[in-house]
Scaffold this active site. Structure first.
Site, PDB file in Angstrom:
ATOM      1  N   GLU A 196       0.858  -1.189   0.000  1.00 52.78           N
ATOM      2  CA  GLU A 196       0.000   0.000   0.000  1.00 52.78           C
ATOM      3  C   GLU A 196       0.894   1.239   0.000  1.00 52.78           C
ATOM      4  O   GLU A 196       2.032   1.197   0.489  1.00 52.78           O
ATOM      5  CB  GLU A 196      -0.868   0.018   1.271  1.00 52.78           C
ATOM      6  CG  GLU A 196      -1.898  -1.094   1.352  1.00 52.78           C
ATOM      7  CD  GLU A 196      -3.152  -0.837   0.522  1.00 52.78           C
ATOM      8  OE1 GLU A 196      -3.433   0.329   0.208  1.00 52.78           O
ATOM      9  OE2 GLU A 196      -3.823  -1.818   0.178  1.00 52.78           O
TER      10      GLU A 196
ATOM     11  N   LYS B  22      -9.917  -6.503   5.708  1.00 52.92           N
ATOM     12  CA  LYS B  22     -10.447  -7.651   4.954  1.00 52.92           C
ATOM     13  C   LYS B  22     -11.175  -8.618   5.884  1.00 52.92           C
ATOM     14  O   LYS B  22     -12.230  -9.171   5.536  1.00 52.92           O
ATOM     15  CB  LYS B  22      -9.316  -8.359   4.213  1.00 52.92           C
ATOM     16  CG  LYS B  22      -8.802  -7.526   3.048  1.00 52.92           C
ATOM     17  CD  LYS B  22      -7.527  -8.082   2.455  1.00 52.92           C
ATOM     18  CE  LYS B  22      -7.116  -7.256   1.238  1.00 52.92           C
ATOM     19  NZ  LYS B  22      -5.724  -7.495   0.832  1.00 52.92           N
TER      20      LYS B  22
HETATM   21  N1  LIG Z   1      -4.130  -1.901  -6.630  1.00 50.33           N
HETATM   22  C1  LIG Z   1      -4.636  -3.093  -6.368  1.00 50.33           C
HETATM   23  O1  LIG Z   1      -4.166  -4.100  -6.904  1.00 50.33           O
HETATM   24  C2  LIG Z   1      -5.826  -3.248  -5.457  1.00 50.33           C
HETATM   25  C3  LIG Z   1      -6.256  -4.536  -5.104  1.00 50.33           C
HETATM   26  C4  LIG Z   1      -7.411  -4.677  -4.321  1.00 50.33           C
HETATM   27  C5  LIG Z   1      -8.075  -3.545  -3.870  1.00 50.33           C
HETATM   28  N2  LIG Z   1      -7.596  -2.308  -4.191  1.00 50.33           N
HETATM   29  C6  LIG Z   1      -8.320  -1.139  -3.711  1.00 50.33           C
HETATM   30  O2  LIG Z   1      -8.854  -0.432  -4.835  1.00 50.33           O
HETATM   31  C7  LIG Z   1      -8.847   0.977  -4.573  1.00 50.33           C
HETATM   32  C8  LIG Z   1      -8.083   1.679  -5.695  1.00 50.33           C
HETATM   33  O3  LIG Z   1      -6.747   1.242  -5.722  1.00 50.33           O
HETATM   34  P1  LIG Z   1      -5.727   1.889  -6.750  1.00 50.33           P
HETATM   35  O4  LIG Z   1      -4.516   1.032  -6.723  1.00 50.33           O
HETATM   36  O5  LIG Z   1      -6.384   2.185  -8.045  1.00 50.33           O
HETATM   37  O6  LIG Z   1      -5.420   3.274  -6.013  1.00 50.33           O
HETATM   38  P2  LIG Z   1      -4.756   4.588  -6.640  1.00 50.33           P
HETATM   39  O7  LIG Z   1      -3.984   4.251  -7.863  1.00 50.33           O
HETATM   40  O8  LIG Z   1      -4.109   5.307  -5.531  1.00 50.33           O
HETATM   41  O9  LIG Z   1      -6.036   5.450  -7.134  1.00 50.33           O
HETATM   42  C9  LIG Z   1      -6.953   6.008  -6.236  1.00 50.33           C
HETATM   43  C10 LIG Z   1      -7.811   6.997  -7.008  1.00 50.33           C
HETATM   44  O10 LIG Z   1      -8.784   7.541  -6.120  1.00 50.33           O
HETATM   45  C11 LIG Z   1      -8.807   8.948  -6.292  1.00 50.33           C
HETATM   46  N3  LIG Z   1      -9.323   9.561  -5.070  1.00 50.33           N
HETATM   47  C12 LIG Z   1      -8.871   9.468  -3.791  1.00 50.33           C
HETATM   48  N4  LIG Z   1      -9.665  10.155  -2.960  1.00 50.33           N
HETATM   49  C13 LIG Z   1     -10.638  10.703  -3.721  1.00 50.33           C
HETATM   50  C14 LIG Z   1     -11.758  11.534  -3.462  1.00 50.33           C
HETATM   51  N5  LIG Z   1     -12.063  11.963  -2.241  1.00 50.33           N
HETATM   52  N6  LIG Z   1     -12.542  11.901  -4.511  1.00 50.33           N
HETATM   53  C15 LIG Z   1     -12.281  11.487  -5.765  1.00 50.33           C
HETATM   54  N7  LIG Z   1     -11.234  10.695  -6.079  1.00 50.33           N
HETATM   55  C16 LIG Z   1     -10.431  10.325  -5.071  1.00 50.33           C
HETATM   56  C17 LIG Z   1      -7.390   9.329  -6.640  1.00 50.33           C
HETATM   57  O11 LIG Z   1      -7.356  10.592  -7.267  1.00 50.33           O
HETATM   58  P3  LIG Z   1      -5.937  11.348  -7.538  1.00 50.33           P
HETATM   59  O12 LIG Z   1      -5.164  10.471  -8.460  1.00 50.33           O
HETATM   60  O13 LIG Z   1      -6.332  12.603  -8.178  1.00 50.33           O
HETATM   61  O14 LIG Z   1      -5.281  11.476  -6.200  1.00 50.33           O
HETATM   62  C18 LIG Z   1      -7.055   8.183  -7.600  1.00 50.33           C
HETATM   63  O15 LIG Z   1      -7.557   8.485  -8.886  1.00 50.33           O
HETATM   64  C19 LIG Z   1      -8.239   1.161  -3.179  1.00 50.33           C
HETATM   65  O16 LIG Z   1      -9.258   1.277  -2.231  1.00 50.33           O
HETATM   66  C20 LIG Z   1      -7.439  -0.123  -2.981  1.00 50.33           C
HETATM   67  O17 LIG Z   1      -7.291  -0.463  -1.618  1.00 50.33           O
HETATM   68  C21 LIG Z   1      -6.508  -2.127  -4.969  1.00 50.33           C
END
Ligand SMILES: NC(=O)c1ccc[n+]([C@@H]2O[C@H](COP(=O)([O-])OP(=O)(O)OC[C@H]3O[C@@H](n4cnc5c(N)ncnc54)[C@H](OP(=O)(O)O)[C@@H]3O)[C@@H](O)[C@H]2O)c1
Length: 368
Positions: free
Chosen positions: A222, A237
């Site tokens: 993370e 989880k």
């Molecule tokens: N990556 C994985 O493999 C994975 C696996 C399982 C679950 N997840 C879950 O899936 C979710 C997304 O993961 P990710 O890897 O895509 O994260 P990420 O790349 O950090 O993207 C998060 C997105 O959310 C946006 N955001 C955050 N706060 C916001 C708000 N208040 N209003 C509008 N947009 C907001 C961010 O905008 P900005 O870019 O403008 O900051 C970014 O576009 C998380 O909750 C994570 O725990 C991820």
């Protein structure tokens, strides 16, 4: 052919892979499910917002505000309140699709382990606006499953979250779709890839910091690594699993939680030398009216299924009334698998709409 309209709240790694997957699977969606999908809205925190009722053509250009003249929303300063305002406005503009039950909000913002917000607010607003919700964010299901499931039931819409645990490997879908009349009594599992990888590496003598740096370099840890190593991700989880499968009503803060530290390396090495393995194990059991949920370092005998998990592998063992114990094992994980979880949730919604099924009520545990 039915067109589903999507509003993406969060447009990071997962959402970007999801829209790419939608394009890759376009012909499967058309031929297999009779649906096309278009993205009508995107909200991010720092990279702007965009809306086009007829579908955004270029997501990046829409967000930068440089194209799609005449139908992209004015860019707002991107704070949580701005997202909620944007979302309410986008839902209003998509009222026809909402009424026709073909509007879906895809929530993929970052997890806030303090209270699961602002994602919970996004889910509530989406359901209130007549949209279905699919999410890979653990927050809503770990902090507010019961009330969100009820709200979705009342609205006749779906709140689905397969990606919250073990990416696209079915856990919630498995129980909901394929285990009618079965009651889940408990679960045990390894569900955090970063700590399992670090434990595996530390057994081999790699220092804690180097193993963590490895996971950070590969983009698996993370952004705030303390969520992994302090056991918060696993606790979220575990709370999600307990809330959905054991009808618990808890948050990650009620989970008895342990993480890993540099000193855990010594334990892992000694256990391995004795033919055993140290694992960060989540578990949930119902004891009368109470559900006990914990994340704990456990030294497991070699013949325990969880002891066989190396590196980033995950598994959940479900204990049930009619099928005794069985396990789901994830041997690999990637952002594609998380994006697939969103796709599978979307297809659940399209299938139900096509067969005019009303969504089943949230699963309730049978009284023992
Ligand atoms: N990556 C994985 O493999 C994975 C696996 C399982 C679950 N997840 C879950 O899936 C979710 C997304 O993961 P990710 O890897 O895509 O994260 P990420 O790349 O950090 O993207 C998060 C997105 O959310 C946006 N955001 C955050 N706060 C916001 C708000 N208040 N209003 C509008 N947009 C907001 C961010 O905008 P900005 O870019 O403008 O900051 C970014 O576009 C998380 O909750 C994570 O725990 C991820």
């Amino acid at each position: 052919m039915t067109t589903f309209d999507l509003i993406l709240v969060g447009f990071g790694n997962v959402a970007r892979r999801f829209v790419a997957l939608l394009a890759e699977e376009r012909s499967v969606l058309r031929r297999g499910y009779g649906v096309t999908v278009r993205v009508v809205g995107i909200a991010t925190r720092r990279h702007g917002q965009a809306y086009a009722a007829a579908g955004l053509r270029s997501y990046e250009r829409s967000l930068s505000g440089s194209a799609e003249a005449g139908h992209h929303a004015p860019l707002a300063s991107a704070q949580s309140t701005a997202t909620r305002t944007f979302l309410r406005d986008a839902l209003k503009r998509s009222a026809t699709a909402a009424r026709q039950r073909r509007l879906v909000v895809v929530e993929t913002t970052t997890l806030d382990i303090a209270d699961g917000q602002p994602a919970i607010g996004h889910v509530r607003a989406a359901l209130a606006g007549g949209a279905h919700v699919i999410t890979a964010n653990k927050g809503p299901v770990a902090f507010a499953y019961r009330s969100l499931a009820r709200q979705a039931d009342r609205a006749g819409r779906r709140f689905l979250f397969e990606g919250a645990v073990m990416d696209g490997v079915p856990v919630f879908n498995l129980v909901r779709e394929t285990l009618p009349a079965v009651t889940v009594i408990g679960f045990r599992g390894v569900v955090n890839s970063t700590t399992n990888y670090m434990l595996t590496e530390m057994e081999r003598g790699q220092p804690f910091d180097a193993a963590l740096a490895d996971m950070q370099a590969r983009g698996i840890a993370e952004a705030d690594a303390s969520l992994d190593i302090d056991g918060w991700d696993a606790a979220a989880k575990a709370a999600a699993l307990a809330n959905v499968l054991l009808d618990a009503h808890i948050t990650p803060h009620a989970v008895d939680r342990q993480g890993i530290t540099p000193a855990t390396g010594r334990l892992a090495i000694d256990a391995r030398a004795a033919g055993r393995r140290v694992k960060l194990v989540v578990s949930g059991t119902r004891e009368g009216r109470q559900v006990k949920v914990r994340v704990a370092l456990e030294e497991l005998p070699a013949d325990d299924l969880l002891a066989g998990l190396d590196g980033q592998q995950n598994a959940i063992v479900l204990r049930t009334d009619l099928l005794e114990e069985f396990a789901v094992v994830q041997r690999s994980g990637s952002v594609t698998e998380t994006a697939y979880a969103l796709l599978s949730d979307l297809l659940t919604i399209t299938r139900e709409r096509a067969t005019r099924q009303s969504p089943p009520p949230a699963r309730r545990r049978r009284s023992p």
